[in-house]
Scaffold this motif. Sequence first.
Motif: not given
Length: 158
Positions: A72-80, A82-92
């Motif tokens: 996930l870290r290698e393939n999701l968008p990085s940076g502040k 995109n934090e909410l985008v990562r959080r949405i996916i991580y929550d599921e």
Amino acid sequence: MAKIIKKRDLTKEDIERLELLQKAEEVKGEQLQLDLSEGVRIENEAERLIGQKIDDPIAKFQLYYKGLNNLLRENLPSGKDNELVRRIIYDEKNILINRGAKKDEKGIRGSDGRMAYLEDLELAIQVVAQWLSKKGTYQDLYLAFWDKNEELNYGHQD
């Protein structure tokens, strides 16, 4: 998007998450690229990790960090931004690997994904590996976790 809504019983919040994920795909500038050779290498790595039958908490920790979270870290968008985008996916993802445990009003899940059941970690890795092999969008990954949580009657993060 209307097609997605008809196939799934999405709440307003689910639709907002999907729209945010879609918008992240449109971000201009530096984007993560996954070429075919990388996708194959990652998929093979996930299959290798899935093949391990372990009940050792230290090994599960490694599987969680070196396997699932690394993919996930290698393939999701990085940076502040995109934090909410990562959080949405991580929550599921976290609902899936923690067998439906959601965060409470204080933000506490009460379950540690690093110690998740091996089969749940394997299932989550399969979801990510399939997403990578299809070169899907962030929405596709979110919906893959969403659908798996629905299938298992786990529900979703509020």
